[in-house]
Motif scaffolding. Sequence first.
Motif, PDB file in Angstrom:
ATOM      1  N   GLU A 159       0.813  -1.478   0.062  1.00 40.74           N
ATOM      2  CA  GLU A 159       0.005  -0.019   0.010  1.00 40.74           C
ATOM      3  C   GLU A 159       0.852   1.242  -0.006  1.00 40.74           C
ATOM      4  OE1 GLU A 159      -3.083   0.498  -0.561  1.00 40.74           O
ATOM      5  OE2 GLU A 159      -3.830  -1.826  -0.228  1.00 40.74           O
ATOM      6  N   ARG A 176       0.645   4.222  -2.681  1.00 40.65           N
ATOM      7  CA  ARG A 176       0.453   5.778  -2.274  1.00 40.65           C
ATOM      8  C   ARG A 176       1.525   6.541  -2.963  1.00 40.65           C
ATOM      9  NH1 ARG A 176      -1.430   3.401   2.725  1.00 40.65           N
ATOM     10  NH2 ARG A 176       0.764   3.754   3.503  1.00 40.65           N
ATOM     11  N   ASN A 179       1.056   9.655  -5.648  1.00 40.50           N
ATOM     12  CA  ASN A 179       1.139  11.118  -5.590  1.00 40.50           C
ATOM     13  C   ASN A 179       2.394  11.428  -6.402  1.00 40.50           C
ATOM     14  OD1 ASN A 179      -0.086  11.092  -2.949  1.00 40.50           O
ATOM     15  ND2 ASN A 179       1.649  10.020  -1.595  1.00 40.50           N
TER      16      ASN A 179
END
Length: 241
Positions: free
Chosen positions: A171, A175, A179
């Motif tokens: 995860e 992420r 981003n």
Amino acid sequence: DQPLVALLLRRIVKGLAAGLLGTVSQARRATAQAALAESQRGRADEEARLAGAQRDFALRQLSRAEAINDLNSFVLSDAPTLGQRFTVGELLARAERSVERQQGVAGENRVELLLAIGYQYQSLDQHGKSREVLTRAYELAGKSSDVATRAKAACALASAVGQAGEGERAEQLLRSADNELPKEPQFALHRVFCLEMGSVVAQERGDAHAAVERAEAAQRVLKESRFDSALMDLRISFGLA
């Protein structure tokens, strides 16, 4: 005669005031027109910048596709000796060695080649080997200034890490990719890929709701993009089902 002088003075003042108002009005119109022209030039410059960025991105993608085609050609037709048989694993190992020797190839292209090999290992359920290759791709991508390459490598490694039961790290990789990945339309397929990998990660950690949500998001991003890929849509539909 004082009344006459006063009258003349009032008319002169009124004339000057009217002239001043006219000058101010003209100045305002000229300023507005100049601002409009500057805004139009700014939009034109921005559109030109975006068009140039999309063109350069397309050329980079074409270069990577050609590199993968060259590798496939070498592994499947040029490399094997006439009459000699190879297993799929042996061919993939040959492909790895070929990529490692290509020191003159652009780093981004080598990342794409390693990702392609890593996916093949995954399809053979050789998850340990797949993770090894995808980790090399991720480390190599970290040296690149191309954010799309870094994001794609992170998402690919996330799927391998997730399959190894390391859901939290998977995860984190997803992420970081989300981003970093730009919102511009040329990166739509990269975003679709990361959403697909995110769906796989969610499945591996038993979060069916997130898995479905990410697969649906991948399908939606693909349909809203300018890319028409029936194969990708079918693949996402299989995963969603």
